[in-house]
Enzyme design. Structure first.
Site: not given
Ligand SMILES: Cc1cc2nc3c(=O)[nH]c(=O)nc-3n(C[C@H](O)[C@H](O)[C@H](O)COP(=O)(O)OP(=O)(O)OC[C@H]3O[C@@H](n4cnc5c(N)ncnc54)[C@H](O)[C@@H]3O)c2cc1C
Length: 507
Positions: A466, A111, A102, A40, A478, A432
């Protein structure tokens, strides 16, 4: 963990958001002996690592944590400031495109609305029964419930009014939004961040979460990933980690970035970028739905997230759902607020939950020309190719947005007194982002990975998030992405158990 920084780990997972964490959890649950290393780039925002920031009880501490996150580019023309916990990508075509760095990724800030996909939202390259079971597992991991806001006053009235407008044959009824939020014994809301998905994962001997560590490149030998080149962001020191398989779950912008930087460039990489054009409205629930005096003594506990000025989601909020259906291609998210986020006429008394915020997410037409691309002539702060976005709304998208505006205006009027006109948020506001490493059944240039998440042309390199969702959707993604991540982890765990990757077999 036994692999350590110098040894070979079984699987490196890149990214500790909901998807990366779910992949790691499912791998470790399937095979306790697997050595899993999660990389991370960001840091933990509190204890537990990957907890939702809204669970930080002390508002000052929460603000301090959010303020400590790196600031990104200033808002672009037509855009708005980044949502707390995110930074803007800085892309003029999608001014509100944002990302989080983070532990927990965006999942520490979200949310937490977790509707299931339905009808043509469902990827048809996964067996429906298999996906259904995986969605159930994802709901367990995320602690999804429709009961978190049962105590919210006036929610019944809101759902009745909206049900009269939108319920119909072949549609799921208007009701409580499935949310990844639980209610503690003290009545406070507890938001699911990836810490909940992880459970005891980071304490297990064969699993490690390594923070402040950026993956710069996937190391490859022919079609096989052999490990990851990483940089410790505090010291700048680079090293290589050997692995039997790699899963990238680094969001819809940085997953393609890492693949591109590693020379893995299927024709569809970064293409088919979609998000959910977002239309907003608000209404003051008509007094006829508010029993006189019934709410004067309401004293529900406010969540730690209650913000001065109103608009926070608190136990009185109620989060209702107008589900997507193929014949009504909008996903409606309806949140009652404890106070109005906008000025009201003098003398207007607002009862908790009486201000109803409506957000309609539209299904966007898929196009290969909407895309993330990586600029080899410019680099980001880590020396990786800079992220660029080409994104336009088609005529069909504009028509969908107009239809959503009409529908949301009708909903606001039916509920009571509309507070202003419906408005369209700048592109990228939904947070999204889908499609940039989409899955498909054939390596025909329209997909980046197969239905298990394995990148075409590679033996043991997988993607999650996604970005693997291949369909045009309107619902929050998500839950679906976590479900697909669970399936990827199961495929990978089974393969690692039976095949020797070092001999070139596909895991
Ligand atoms: C305010 C807010 C409200 C939301 N509300 C909703 C909701 O109600 N419902 C919903 O479905 N979705 C919602 N979302 C979207 C949801 O948070 C994301 O769809 C979800 O977090 C995606 O998960 P992920 O693990 O694919 O990616 P992320 O949560 O984006 O995590 C990716 C991680 O990869 C790390 N990373 C990136 N590149 C590198 C690298 N090269 N080396 C090491 N680490 C790296 C990043 O630091 C990050 O921590 C919301 C987002 C926000 C910000």
């Amino acid at each position: 963990m036994s692999g350590g920084s110098d040894g070979v780990v079984d699987v490196v997972v890149i990214g500790s958001g909901p998807v990366g964490t779910a992949v790691a959890r499912e791998l470790a649950d399937r095979d306790l002996a697997l050595r899993v290393l999660v990389l991370e780039a960001g840091q933990a925002l509190g204890d537990p690592a990957g907890g939702h920031v809204k669970n930080i009880a002390d508002a000052k501490e929460r603000d301090r944590v959010l303020a400590g996150l790196a600031t990104g580019p200033e808002p672009l023309p037509g855009g708005t400031p980044a949502r707390p916990g995110t930074v803007l990508v800085g892309a003029p075509d999608m001014p509100n495109a944002a990302m989080s760095t983070n532990v927990g990724g965006m999942g520490a800030h979200w949310t937490a609305a977790c509707p299931r996909p339905v009808d043509d939202e469902v990827p048809d390259c996964i067996d429906p029964a298999v996906l259904d079971e995986a969605l159930t597992r994802a709901e367990e991991l995320l602690a999804v419930t429709t009961h978190a806001f049962d105590r919210a006053p006036l929610t019944g009235a809101v759902q009745t009014v909206l049900g009269q407008l939108f319920d119909g044959p072949h549609r799921r009824p208007v009701g409580a939004m499935p949310v990844a939020v639980t209610v503690g014994e003290d009545g406070a809301l507890h938001w699911t961040g990836p810490a909940i998905i992880a459970g005891d994962l980071w304490q297990r001997p064969n699993v490690e979460l390594r923070t402040g560590t950026l993956a710069r490149r996937i190391l490859l030998d022919g079609d096989r990933a052999t490990g990851v080149e990483v940089v410790d962001l505090a010291s700048g020191e680079r090293s290589a980690i050997e692995a039997r398989a790699v899963v990238i779950a680094a969001d819809a912008f940085r997953t393609p970035q890492l693949l591109h930087a590693s020379g893995v460039r299927p024709a569809a990489l970064g293409r088919y970028l979609t998000e959910h054009p977002q239309v907003m409205a608000a209404s003051l629930l008509d007094e006829k739905y508010v029993p006189e005096g019934a709410l004067v003594d309401v004293d529900l506990p406010r969540s730690s997230a209650a913000a001065p000025g109103g608009g926070a989601i608190v136990p009185v909020s109620g989060v209702s759902w107008v589900p997507y259906a193929a014949d009504r291609p909008f996903h409606g998210q309806v949140m009652q607020m404890d106070a109005s986020p906008m000025p009201l006429d003098p003398g207007t008394t607002v009862r908790p939950g009486q201000v109803v915020g409506l957000g309609w997410f539209c299904k966007k037409e898929l196009s290969p020309d909407n895309r993330v691309w990586l600029d080899d002539d410019a680099v980001d702060e880590h020396g990786l190719p800079a992220i660029r976005i080409d994104y336009t709304l088609s005529d069909a998208d504009q028509a969908a947005i107009e239809a959503a505006k009409a529908e949301i205006a009708a909903a606001a009027a039916a509920l009571g007194r509309p507070l202003g006109e419906p408005f369209v948020m700048p592109s990228g506001s939904s947070l999204h982002y889908l499609g940039t490493t989409r899955m498909g059944t054939a390596d025909d240039g329209t997909s980046v990975c197969d239905p298990t998440g394995r990148v075409w042309g590679t033996a043991n390199l997988y993607v999650g998030g996604n970005n693997v969702v291949p369909t045009a959707t309107a619902c929050n993604p998500t839950l679906t992405a976590v479900a697909i991540g669970v399936l990827t982890a199961r495929t990978l765990a089974a393969s690692l158990a039976t095949l020797d990757v070092s001999e070139g077999a596909h895991p």
